[in-house]
Design a protein around this motif. Sequence first.
Motif, PDB file in Angstrom:
ATOM      1  N   SER A 237     -21.766 -16.048 -16.094  1.00 49.87           N
ATOM      2  CA  SER A 237     -22.976 -16.270 -15.302  1.00 49.87           C
ATOM      3  C   SER A 237     -23.826 -17.415 -15.845  1.00 49.87           C
ATOM      4  N   SER A 238     -23.562 -17.881 -17.083  1.00 49.30           N
ATOM      5  CA  SER A 238     -24.321 -18.995 -17.648  1.00 49.30           C
ATOM      6  C   SER A 238     -24.288 -20.224 -16.760  1.00 49.30           C
ATOM      7  N   PHE A 239     -23.186 -20.402 -16.055  1.00 46.16           N
ATOM      8  CA  PHE A 239     -23.027 -21.605 -15.238  1.00 46.16           C
ATOM      9  C   PHE A 239     -23.420 -21.351 -13.784  1.00 46.16           C
ATOM     10  N   GLN A 240     -24.050 -20.185 -13.512  1.00 51.15           N
ATOM     11  CA  GLN A 240     -24.540 -19.880 -12.168  1.00 51.15           C
ATOM     12  C   GLN A 240     -26.028 -19.508 -12.230  1.00 51.15           C
ATOM     13  N   GLU A 241     -26.769 -20.234 -13.065  1.00 46.42           N
ATOM     14  CA  GLU A 241     -28.194 -19.987 -13.241  1.00 46.42           C
ATOM     15  C   GLU A 241     -28.985 -20.916 -12.318  1.00 46.42           C
ATOM     16  N   TYR A 242     -29.660 -20.356 -11.314  1.00 50.78           N
ATOM     17  CA  TYR A 242     -30.449 -21.154 -10.389  1.00 50.78           C
ATOM     18  C   TYR A 242     -31.826 -20.505 -10.243  1.00 50.78           C
ATOM     19  N   ASN A 243     -32.856 -21.273 -10.501  1.00 48.67           N
ATOM     20  CA  ASN A 243     -34.227 -20.772 -10.416  1.00 48.67           C
ATOM     21  C   ASN A 243     -35.013 -21.681  -9.474  1.00 48.67           C
ATOM     22  N   PHE A 244     -35.302 -21.179  -8.277  1.00 49.42           N
ATOM     23  CA  PHE A 244     -35.968 -21.992  -7.266  1.00 49.42           C
ATOM     24  C   PHE A 244     -37.455 -22.176  -7.551  1.00 49.42           C
ATOM     25  N   TYR A 245     -37.987 -21.483  -8.557  1.00 48.12           N
ATOM     26  CA  TYR A 245     -39.369 -21.732  -8.947  1.00 48.12           C
ATOM     27  C   TYR A 245     -39.492 -23.005  -9.781  1.00 48.12           C
ATOM     28  N   GLN A 246     -38.386 -23.517 -10.277  1.00 53.29           N
ATOM     29  CA  GLN A 246     -38.406 -24.810 -10.946  1.00 53.29           C
ATOM     30  C   GLN A 246     -38.565 -25.917  -9.912  1.00 53.29           C
ATOM     31  N   ASN A 247     -39.085 -27.032 -10.339  1.00 52.66           N
ATOM     32  CA  ASN A 247     -39.238 -28.152  -9.413  1.00 52.66           C
ATOM     33  C   ASN A 247     -37.901 -28.763  -9.038  1.00 52.66           C
ATOM     34  N   TRP A 248     -36.953 -28.690  -9.981  1.00 59.12           N
ATOM     35  CA  TRP A 248     -35.659 -29.322  -9.760  1.00 59.12           C
ATOM     36  C   TRP A 248     -34.555 -28.356 -10.145  1.00 59.12           C
ATOM     37  N   LEU A 249     -33.504 -28.309  -9.343  1.00 63.07           N
ATOM     38  CA  LEU A 249     -32.330 -27.507  -9.642  1.00 63.07           C
ATOM     39  C   LEU A 249     -31.159 -28.443  -9.896  1.00 63.07           C
ATOM     40  N   GLU A 250     -30.452 -28.229 -10.997  1.00 62.85           N
ATOM     41  CA  GLU A 250     -29.316 -29.072 -11.307  1.00 62.85           C
ATOM     42  C   GLU A 250     -28.038 -28.433 -10.765  1.00 62.85           C
ATOM     43  N   ILE A 251     -27.392 -29.133  -9.855  1.00 63.85           N
ATOM     44  CA  ILE A 251     -26.124 -28.703  -9.268  1.00 63.85           C
ATOM     45  C   ILE A 251     -25.175 -29.885  -9.333  1.00 63.85           C
ATOM     46  N   LEU A 252     -24.019 -29.680  -9.950  1.00 64.39           N
ATOM     47  CA  LEU A 252     -23.035 -30.753 -10.092  1.00 64.39           C
ATOM     48  C   LEU A 252     -23.653 -31.969 -10.784  1.00 64.39           C
TER      49      LEU A 252
END
Length: 838
Positions: A237-252
């Motif tokens: 799950s370490s590589f499926q961490e997404y937090n939409f409260y952050q200003n930016w989400l890193e994907i790929l």
Amino acid sequence: MMPAQSVYQIAKRLSCAFFMIPSVLAAQEVEVQGKVTSSSTGDPIPYASVVFKGTTEGVSTDFDGNYKLHTKLKVDSITVTSIGYKIRTKPVSTGKQVIDFQLEENTTTLSEFVFVAGDNPAFEILRNVIKNKNHNDKRKLSAYEYDSYTKTEIDINQISEKLRKRKAMRKIAQVLDSIDRVVGEDGKPILPLSISESVSKYYYRSSPALKTEHILKTKISGVGLNDGSTVSQIIGSSFQEYNFYQNWLEILSKNFVSPLADGWRLYYNYDLVDSVYLGNDFCYQLEFHPKSQADLTFTGSMWIRKDDFALKRIDVSVGKRANINFIDRIQLQQELAPTASGAWLPVKTRVLINIAELTKNSAGLLAKFYSSNKNFVVNQPHKKEFYEKRIRVAEDAQSVADNSYWDTLRHEPLKQAEKNVYQMIDTLKHIPVVRTYTEVFKLVVQGHYDLGKIEIGPYLNAISSNTVEGIRLQTGFRTNSHLSKKMTYSGLIGYGFQDHRLKYSFSVKRILNREHWTTVNFRLRNDIVRLGIDEEAVSSNPVFFAASRWGKFHRAYYYNEFFVSGQREFLKGLRGRLAFRNWTFNPTYPFGFNQQPGDSTSAVLDRFISSEAFFEVRYARDETFIQNGNERISLGLEKWPALTLRYTHGIKNVFGSNFNYDKVLFNIDQKIRMGLWGNGYMTLTGEYIYNQLPYPLLTVHLGNQASTFSPYTFNLMNYGEFASDESVSMHYRHYFEGLLLNRIPLMNRLKWRLVGTANVIYGSLRKPNQAIISDFTPAGDPSIKTNFFTANHPYVELGYGVENIFKFFRVDFVHRMTYLDSPNVRRFGVLFTAQFRL
């Protein structure tokens, strides 16, 4: 007058009809349940709207795409809608029934939202979401942990009829003919390549920010996956961490603007479309889409709980218009739940990445990731030492376990289609043509041909041609963990048909400890290299190193080398290395140095031997490593810089060494995330050398006379052009990620991206080291000397360029700003590079 019998019969019939009314009404009730999935992937579509046509009675599908709906109204059909998909309607009949839907993706562009005068009602909701971020964001927790189950599947999709008719594909037609059942009766066929599952414990603490994942069990099956040890480390799950409260989400490795970013109105349009109950929570449903389709933004829906304005559900996607290569679609769905402290944590997350086919006759790839979390514990941080290793894999994680045991580990059972995937992969593994394509793919990616316990290569260095060696042929080998998990052997042998010299190398590595990565290395080597090219420094860029062996071999020298080193990771991010090196310098170009500077009768020499020992310590606070067999691979830096300090001591009269000397080097590597402005990468290096030495033993700054751009060199500096004994240098490159070009009509369709570079050196060469440079060789011929920097006069080159031309090519325009009077100086260069970047 009516006969009595007739009256009785009429009364009887009316009585029967009266008592039959409830059963007739019950027979008219319609009850439908089913599942809504994607026709292209077979995966569930959560939060789709399911409505009886012509009525207001409807529901939304749950996270797994399931729905259940009933009505007593007279209806004849049921309709399903979801953002990004075509509307689908099917007939219904009275009674209970199961109706599944498979929706096709809608490739048309969403129309713009149109608002009337006055404040958009969605804006007030979003203001409250931002106001309550600190209460709802999981980052407010001092710590949290949970049990996690993850599932990853890689498939080939978009298999055209033309591709299926090819000879190679016909050989696996028997498998392909059964693939339709993986997606469904009206879905599109896919060809599974791999499926993996893992069960783990995930831990996080906020001060200082530390995280670790303990992977307890893994199950891996895939075409070409002989050893799942590496995959086991990256499927958690370490590589499926997404937090939409952050200003930016890193994907790929790309920074996407969150629809809940502080500057949300700059990037998105919003619409309040519904107010619904999700379980016991009354929620606002908002839809949003980007103001610029080419920006790295999302389109989708989110559900905000009214009580605390917390994000409860979100469903977002990224389409073809976004400035990202080879990706048809990214979809991310997440469901969250509140904790006792108020902050919300993700319960389920699903990510689908549809990778486009490179040509019309090729196929695409589909990557599917799913994670489920439960048993949350909050605000109970462990000691710092507990988080020391970023990823821990249990020794028995890959031990074989039967399906019944895995049924007890999974948070929900496998679907039948997923069970079929395991069976189909086992079949594909044994098809000869599949094995052949797998070996070719591994050769291209790894650079070596795998023979089992030994790998032959690298193929990039198999042949080269330059002015010293002429045509050079080379072959090499390396062993892997299949031969030994503690020892690695490697070697190469090459021959130049012009210099008629044999080159060779042989090395051994012993792994002493994998927990605190500890190794001992030994190497013998006889070869030729250009002055100023540090093979260790450019090892991460094998293409540049291979290119440096072609063309005119400026300032090349032969060398014999003996090298031994040991390294250990003492603490998380803290690594030490101790090494000894003895090497010879035998130039192929006119070179000389004064043995006794200032003495006109002293000898002029052109060869020397050096023995040196160095100690190096490196600290990278948030760098993540995985172990790939007997190698350790860095996944890069996140937020903090990597700091390296090295002290080198030259030892005279050891194995014929000619000099005593001391050197100190300090290096900073930093990735700088700038959100909308892209990403910057900076390398800052300072070095000081205390002694009088021939310039090949000083800091010879790495030039580049090839026609390709390299981020590790000074691209308009000649090989060996400058040397210094004290210097501070900076390499900076910036990727604007389409920031400017995305906003130019028509040009944004090309998806070009601007890049900028700046390379600077402040340095000098003290007079004793200037005096040691001879004007002549030992034979009396004029020597080729090096240049040196003058005080307060830095070397500067600035560049700008365009990347992503036809997705693969980059052009840099570089200007040399200083030291323009030196002979053979290039004031301006146009450099071309082939690259693969998303």
